[in-house]
Write a protein that holds these residues in place. Sequence first.
Motif, mmCIF file in Angstrom:
data_model
loop_
_atom_site.group_PDB
_atom_site.id
_atom_site.type_symbol
_atom_site.label_atom_id
_atom_site.label_comp_id
_atom_site.label_asym_id
_atom_site.label_seq_id
_atom_site.Cartn_x
_atom_site.Cartn_y
_atom_site.Cartn_z
ATOM 1 N N ASP A 120 5.096 -5.432 -9.285
ATOM 2 C CA ASP A 120 6.543 -5.567 -9.372
ATOM 3 C C ASP A 120 7.044 -6.376 -8.187
ATOM 4 N N VAL A 121 8.073 -7.190 -8.429
ATOM 5 C CA VAL A 121 8.688 -7.962 -7.356
ATOM 6 C C VAL A 121 10.165 -7.590 -7.257
ATOM 7 N N ASP A 140 15.283 -12.038 1.112
ATOM 8 C CA ASP A 140 14.018 -11.384 1.410
ATOM 9 C C ASP A 140 13.440 -10.858 0.107
ATOM 10 N N ALA A 141 12.130 -10.708 0.100
ATOM 11 C CA ALA A 141 11.446 -10.329 -1.140
ATOM 12 C C ALA A 141 10.350 -9.314 -0.838
ATOM 13 N N VAL A 142 10.012 -8.555 -1.851
ATOM 14 C CA VAL A 142 8.952 -7.556 -1.735
ATOM 15 C C VAL A 142 8.110 -7.603 -3.003
ATOM 16 N N LEU A 143 6.822 -7.360 -2.847
ATOM 17 C CA LEU A 143 5.917 -7.276 -3.987
ATOM 18 C C LEU A 143 5.129 -5.984 -3.856
ATOM 19 N N LEU A 144 5.123 -5.199 -4.905
ATOM 20 C CA LEU A 144 4.404 -3.931 -4.929
ATOM 21 C C LEU A 144 3.299 -4.006 -5.960
ATOM 22 N N GLU A 145 2.117 -3.619 -5.559
ATOM 23 C CA GLU A 145 0.993 -3.544 -6.493
ATOM 24 C C GLU A 145 0.543 -2.090 -6.547
ATOM 25 N N SER A 146 0.260 -1.623 -7.741
ATOM 26 C CA SER A 146 -0.181 -0.240 -7.892
ATOM 27 C C SER A 146 -1.311 -0.157 -8.896
ATOM 28 N N ALA A 147 -2.131 0.855 -8.714
ATOM 29 C CA ALA A 147 -3.209 1.156 -9.658
ATOM 30 C C ALA A 147 -3.342 2.667 -9.719
#
Length: 105
Positions: free
Chosen positions: A55-56, A27-34
Motif C-alpha cells: 500500500d502507498v 511526503d509518501a509512505v509505502l507499506l509491505e505486509s505478508a
Amino acid sequence: MSRTAPALDILDALLGHARRAGAEAADAVLLESASLGLSCRLGQMEDLERSEGRDVGLRVLIGRRQAVVSGSDTAPQALEMIARRAVDMARYAPEDPYAGLADPA
C-alpha cells in the motif's frame, strides 16, 4: 511499477508525479505486509493461506492546504492518479495553520 519494483523507486515516482501535478511539498509512505494463516482440525492441518500486500500513501501540501490519498495499486498510471487526486483535493481543502513537513533538522 511492477509488483516487485523496489520501494524507493515507487516512492520516487509517486513524489515526482505529485510535484508535476502542482504540489509544493509532499511526503509518501509505502507499506509491505505478508501474513500466513494455518488452521487445524482434530490435530490435522486443514487450511494454509498466505497473503501479501503493498500500500502507498501520499500527503501533498499547497501553501497551508493539505490532502492525503492512499491506494494499493503501484502501477505507473495508478501512482499518477493518486498524485493528481491528492493535489486536486489539497486545492479545495481548508487552510491549516499547522500543516507542513517536519523540519529537516
